[in-house]
Design a protein around this motif. Structure first.
Motif, mmCIF file in Angstrom:
data_model
loop_
_atom_site.group_PDB
_atom_site.id
_atom_site.type_symbol
_atom_site.label_atom_id
_atom_site.label_comp_id
_atom_site.label_asym_id
_atom_site.label_seq_id
_atom_site.Cartn_x
_atom_site.Cartn_y
_atom_site.Cartn_z
ATOM 1 N N SER A 142 0.853 -1.190 0.000
ATOM 2 C CA SER A 142 0.000 0.000 0.000
ATOM 3 C C SER A 142 0.885 1.234 0.000
ATOM 4 O O SER A 142 2.054 1.177 0.389
ATOM 5 N N PRO A 143 0.339 2.392 -0.468
ATOM 6 C CA PRO A 143 1.132 3.626 -0.488
ATOM 7 C C PRO A 143 1.673 4.007 0.878
ATOM 8 O O PRO A 143 2.730 4.631 0.982
ATOM 9 N N ARG A 144 0.965 3.646 1.965
ATOM 10 C CA ARG A 144 1.415 4.019 3.296
ATOM 11 C C ARG A 144 2.659 3.248 3.727
ATOM 12 O O ARG A 144 3.238 3.531 4.760
ATOM 13 N N GLN A 145 3.060 2.238 2.957
ATOM 14 C CA GLN A 145 4.270 1.486 3.276
ATOM 15 C C GLN A 145 5.481 1.999 2.506
ATOM 16 O O GLN A 145 6.556 1.421 2.581
ATOM 17 N N LEU A 146 5.318 3.082 1.768
ATOM 18 C CA LEU A 146 6.418 3.637 0.997
ATOM 19 C C LEU A 146 7.253 4.543 1.894
ATOM 20 O O LEU A 146 6.916 5.700 2.111
ATOM 21 N N THR A 147 8.339 4.027 2.402
ATOM 22 C CA THR A 147 9.199 4.790 3.290
ATOM 23 C C THR A 147 10.233 5.581 2.501
ATOM 24 O O THR A 147 10.464 5.344 1.317
ATOM 25 N N TYR A 148 10.877 6.537 3.174
ATOM 26 C CA TYR A 148 11.986 7.250 2.553
ATOM 27 C C TYR A 148 13.058 6.281 2.089
ATOM 28 O O TYR A 148 13.641 6.428 1.010
ATOM 29 N N GLU A 149 13.349 5.273 2.921
ATOM 30 C CA GLU A 149 14.405 4.317 2.581
ATOM 31 C C GLU A 149 14.061 3.555 1.298
ATOM 32 O O GLU A 149 14.920 3.324 0.447
ATOM 33 N N LEU A 150 12.798 3.166 1.171
ATOM 34 C CA LEU A 150 12.391 2.440 -0.021
ATOM 35 C C LEU A 150 12.429 3.317 -1.267
ATOM 36 O O LEU A 150 13.067 2.980 -2.263
ATOM 37 N N MET A 151 11.740 4.451 -1.225
ATOM 38 C CA MET A 151 11.564 5.244 -2.432
ATOM 39 C C MET A 151 12.764 6.105 -2.782
ATOM 40 O O MET A 151 13.174 6.177 -3.937
ATOM 41 N N ASN A 152 13.332 6.781 -1.799
ATOM 42 C CA ASN A 152 14.424 7.705 -2.086
ATOM 43 C C ASN A 152 15.754 7.006 -2.302
ATOM 44 O O ASN A 152 16.606 7.503 -3.032
ATOM 45 N N ARG A 153 15.943 5.871 -1.659
ATOM 46 C CA ARG A 153 17.246 5.204 -1.702
ATOM 47 C C ARG A 153 17.201 3.869 -2.441
ATOM 48 O O ARG A 153 17.819 3.701 -3.492
ATOM 49 N N ASP A 154 16.457 2.914 -1.893
ATOM 50 C CA ASP A 154 16.559 1.542 -2.390
ATOM 51 C C ASP A 154 16.047 1.381 -3.814
ATOM 52 O O ASP A 154 16.609 0.609 -4.596
ATOM 53 N N SER A 155 14.973 2.099 -4.179
ATOM 54 C CA SER A 155 14.474 1.971 -5.545
ATOM 55 C C SER A 155 15.487 2.523 -6.543
ATOM 56 O O SER A 155 15.650 1.989 -7.652
ATOM 57 N N ALA A 156 16.212 3.576 -6.150
ATOM 58 C CA ALA A 156 17.231 4.149 -7.036
ATOM 59 C C ALA A 156 18.410 3.198 -7.206
ATOM 60 O O ALA A 156 18.930 3.023 -8.315
ATOM 61 N N ILE A 157 18.817 2.575 -6.114
ATOM 62 C CA ILE A 157 19.935 1.615 -6.190
ATOM 63 C C ILE A 157 19.546 0.406 -7.040
ATOM 64 O O ILE A 157 20.333 -0.084 -7.860
ATOM 65 N N LEU A 158 18.337 -0.068 -6.841
ATOM 66 C CA LEU A 158 17.846 -1.195 -7.633
ATOM 67 C C LEU A 158 17.848 -0.854 -9.117
ATOM 68 O O LEU A 158 18.323 -1.643 -9.958
ATOM 69 N N LEU A 159 17.335 0.321 -9.462
ATOM 70 C CA LEU A 159 17.293 0.718 -10.866
ATOM 71 C C LEU A 159 18.696 0.891 -11.433
ATOM 72 O O LEU A 159 18.970 0.475 -12.571
ATOM 73 N N ALA A 160 19.593 1.477 -10.664
ATOM 74 C CA ALA A 160 20.964 1.660 -11.134
ATOM 75 C C ALA A 160 21.631 0.316 -11.407
ATOM 76 O O ALA A 160 22.342 0.153 -12.407
#
Length: 296
Positions: A142-160
């Motif tokens: 759910s959108p409420r589970q989108l933390t700073y760590e997930l969206m700002n950091r981990d998703s970027a590292i995964l994509l990179a």
């Protein structure tokens, strides 16, 4: 000469949609990847009707946390840009587009509404054995589970990581200017952590880390008032030789029009000499360079 190919994750957002437009203006082949596909145009422009340039963008639907949905889009890309993040593309967008009360968004941000989110696996800790199954991050339900760590950091590292695997030469990451006290410190630290990991772990790929200040546009009326306050703060800070900067951080950093930032993003992608952090002054210079290019 083959056309440059750009894939923008978060390309249907306030900044992302304008990055797509700026790239289309250069005749690049542009793909946007987001959960909802095309933008809700009334949220990112002044009209609910799709603009003419949007027909030249491939609007793909995919979840950043499920790589199997989007990795096929990366091979052959010249550039990949990550323009996702809580506040800038989720809570912030809901507030400034009028779909949610800004005070409620701020209260949830400061109150840490996503405390109950599961701890995600770092994308660099995924299975690395050749031929072994390689799951993505623990996808939030759910959108409420989108933390700073997930969206700002981990998703970027995964994509990179996936961009490197696909042979992409340049990776753009929309980070942020140094934070203001109204935001949790985790907002900016997770952005900086993403920059550091991407630069360290993927040195063979040119990383460009954009650090824009507050962005505004007339299509979002609420941003105009905030930008006026920030501009006034920037002016006073300049007259007092930076006396306010240490106290208010990005609140006294000169805001930029979102179109300027988008033009700067695309200009920096095209300029092989640009790499690493791109601060506000350099964003202005790049936007000016892009504007002069259209005058030729």
């Amino acid at each position: 000469m083959a056309a440059k190919r750009l894939v923008v994750f978060g390309g249907n957002g306030f900044l992302g949609s304008r990055i797509c437009r700026a790239a289309v203006a250069r005749d690049w082949d542009v793909t946007s990847v987001s959960r909802s596909g095309q933008p809700h145009w009334e949220s990112v422009t002044s009209s609910p009707a799709p603009p003419a340039w949007s027909s030249r963008v491939a609007w793909e639907r995919a979840d950043i946390f499920r790589p199997e949905q989007w990795t096929s889009l990366l091979p052959g890309a010249t550039y990949v840009v990550h323009s996702l993040g809580i506040l800038l593309e989720a809570d912030y967008k809901s507030a400034v587009s009028g779909r949610e009360n800004p005070l409620a968004v701020l209260a949830r941000t400061l109150g840490g509404a996503s405390r109950g989110a599961p701890r995600p696996r770092n994308p660099l800790e995924r299975v690395r054995d050749e031929g072994a199954p390689e799951p993505g991050l623990d996808a939030p339900t759910s959108p409420r589970q989108l933390t700073y760590e997930l969206m700002n950091r981990d998703s970027a590292i995964l994509l990179a990581k996936e961009a490197v695997r696909a042979g992409v030469g340049t990776f753009g990451f929309v980070s942020a200017a140094a934070g203001a006290p109204v935001l949790p410190s985790r907002y900016i630290t997770t952005k900086r952590e993403a920059e550091a990991v991407i630069a360290r772990e993927f040195p063979g790929m040119r990383g460009v880390f954009y650090r824009p200040p507050f962005m505004y546009d007339e299509s979002r009326k609420v941003t105009m008032g905030i930008a006026a306050l920030a501009t006034a703060g920037s002016t006073v800070d300049g007259l007092t030789r930076g006396a306010l900067g240490g106290l208010l951080g990005a609140m006294v950093t000169k805001p930029l029009k979102v179109d300027e930032v988008a033009e700067a993003v695309v200009e920096a992608l095209a300029d092989e000499s640009v790499r690493g952090p791109v601060e506000v002054k350099q964003l202005e210079d790049l936007a000016s360079k892009a504007w002069r290019r259209t005058m030729v």
